[in-house]
Design an enzyme around this catalytic site. Sequence first.
Site, short mmCIF file in Angstrom:
data_model
loop_
_atom_site.label_atom_id
_atom_site.label_comp_id
_atom_site.label_asym_id
_atom_site.label_seq_id
_atom_site.Cartn_x
_atom_site.Cartn_y
_atom_site.Cartn_z
N TYR A 33 0.83 -1.20 0.00
CA TYR A 33 0.00 0.00 0.00
C TYR A 33 0.86 1.25 0.00
O TYR A 33 2.08 1.18 0.20
CB TYR A 33 -0.94 0.01 1.22
CG TYR A 33 -0.27 0.34 2.54
CD1 TYR A 33 0.55 -0.60 3.17
CD2 TYR A 33 -0.42 1.58 3.13
CE1 TYR A 33 1.18 -0.29 4.37
CE2 TYR A 33 0.20 1.89 4.34
CZ TYR A 33 1.00 0.96 4.95
OH TYR A 33 1.63 1.26 6.12
N ARG A 52 8.48 4.11 -4.63
CA ARG A 52 8.41 3.13 -3.54
C ARG A 52 7.34 2.07 -3.83
O ARG A 52 7.55 0.89 -3.57
CB ARG A 52 8.12 3.85 -2.21
CG ARG A 52 8.24 2.90 -1.03
CD ARG A 52 8.18 3.63 0.29
NE ARG A 52 6.89 4.29 0.50
CZ ARG A 52 6.63 5.11 1.50
NH1 ARG A 52 7.56 5.39 2.39
NH2 ARG A 52 5.45 5.68 1.63
N ARG A 100 -7.49 -20.23 -1.58
CA ARG A 100 -6.41 -20.09 -0.60
C ARG A 100 -5.34 -21.16 -0.76
O ARG A 100 -5.63 -22.36 -0.71
CB ARG A 100 -6.98 -20.13 0.83
CG ARG A 100 -5.93 -19.78 1.88
CD ARG A 100 -6.52 -19.79 3.28
NE ARG A 100 -5.51 -19.38 4.25
CZ ARG A 100 -4.57 -20.20 4.73
NH1 ARG A 100 -4.54 -21.46 4.34
NH2 ARG A 100 -3.69 -19.75 5.59
N HIS A 102 -0.80 -21.12 -0.11
CA HIS A 102 0.36 -20.25 0.15
C HIS A 102 1.12 -19.91 -1.13
O HIS A 102 1.60 -18.80 -1.30
CB HIS A 102 1.31 -20.89 1.17
CG HIS A 102 0.78 -20.87 2.57
ND1 HIS A 102 -0.34 -21.57 2.95
CD2 HIS A 102 1.22 -20.23 3.67
CE1 HIS A 102 -0.57 -21.36 4.23
NE2 HIS A 102 0.36 -20.54 4.69
N LYS A 147 6.57 -1.79 1.78
CA LYS A 147 5.37 -1.23 2.43
C LYS A 147 4.24 -2.24 2.29
O LYS A 147 3.29 -2.05 1.52
CB LYS A 147 5.01 0.13 1.82
CG LYS A 147 4.17 0.99 2.77
CD LYS A 147 4.22 2.44 2.37
CE LYS A 147 3.21 3.31 3.13
NZ LYS A 147 3.36 3.33 4.58
N GLU A 180 12.45 2.44 14.01
CA GLU A 180 11.54 3.51 13.57
C GLU A 180 10.31 3.47 14.46
O GLU A 180 10.22 2.66 15.38
CB GLU A 180 11.16 3.32 12.10
CG GLU A 180 10.44 2.01 11.82
CD GLU A 180 10.08 1.80 10.35
OE1 GLU A 180 9.88 2.79 9.62
OE2 GLU A 180 9.98 0.63 9.93
N LEU A 205 11.07 1.28 7.02
CA LEU A 205 10.45 1.79 5.80
C LEU A 205 11.17 3.10 5.48
O LEU A 205 11.28 3.97 6.34
CB LEU A 205 8.96 2.04 6.01
CG LEU A 205 8.29 2.50 4.72
CD1 LEU A 205 8.07 1.31 3.79
CD2 LEU A 205 6.98 3.19 4.99
#
Length: 283
Positions: A33, A52, A100, A102, A147, A180, A205
């Site tokens: 995101y 990014r 579903r 993996h 991110k 951070e 990040l």
Amino acid sequence: MSRIAYVNGQYIEHRRAAVHIDDRGYQFADGIYEVVAIVGGRLIDAELHWQRLERSLREMKISAPMSRAALSHVIAEVIRRNGVADGIVYLQITRGVAPRDHVFPKKVRPAVVVTVKRTKPVDPKLVARGVDVISLPDIRWGRCDIKSLSLLPNVMAKQAAKEQGAYEAWLVDQDGNVTEGSSTNAWIVSAKGTLVTRKAGPEILNGVTRLAVLALARAEKMKIEERSFSLKEALKAKEAFITSTTNFVMPVVRIDGKTIGGGKPGPFARKLREHYIAHMATA
Ligand code: PDD
């Protein structure tokens, strides 16, 4: 006017917007995101956010759902349909919808959600006073430079901060160094008067605000060190502050209840905040 979201090719009323239960973002946090500030109808530091975003997609091996130009158009359209001049864009891309498993699905189209929210500027009183942070062990994974949607430790840390009356949690690695904040980058002004923030790497990040503030500090000829700093060093710092898309530059005046720099926002944070606000007018 009702809020409009963009979900997989459709502009739809926000309260009706939904994704499939087999979306891999929902099941595995298998997505990325971006949060971009809108100021005066413009996206701030859009180029850095694009870079990014594209890097996060590459690192996660998620294909781009559409061109940058097409996605830019979608974002502009969501902003326009919501009539937002000042706020934030939330853009989320997941690997897509598949039964579903993996293992990455073979044929899957990335799922895209864009929402826009009107936001009020951070309370000026808070900026004038400065905020409290607490420290917590950094229990996140080894690729915090991506991110990704996987934010559970960040959510837990922010909640713990809130419950202790603090604004943010600073995460501390196994060597005792601050990585951070739960949703912000961490900075200090060392006892020697040097601006210090952790070097970009897999442990943090690389904030767009961090990059912009570094460039502004360089232009101001401030002494800068991109290196790790310990919680111990932070407690003895002249100043501390955090940066993010939603906070800009926010002074920190207490860490774990201990006063930093006389308990008042210092000149570095004040100056960098002013410069950052000026930078937003042209970014
Ligand atoms: N948070 N570190 C983390 C873990 C973050 O989640 C963020 C951003 C930052 C600052 O990055 P930037 O300057 O690009 O906003 C640092 C966003 C705003 C969020 O999750 O809401």
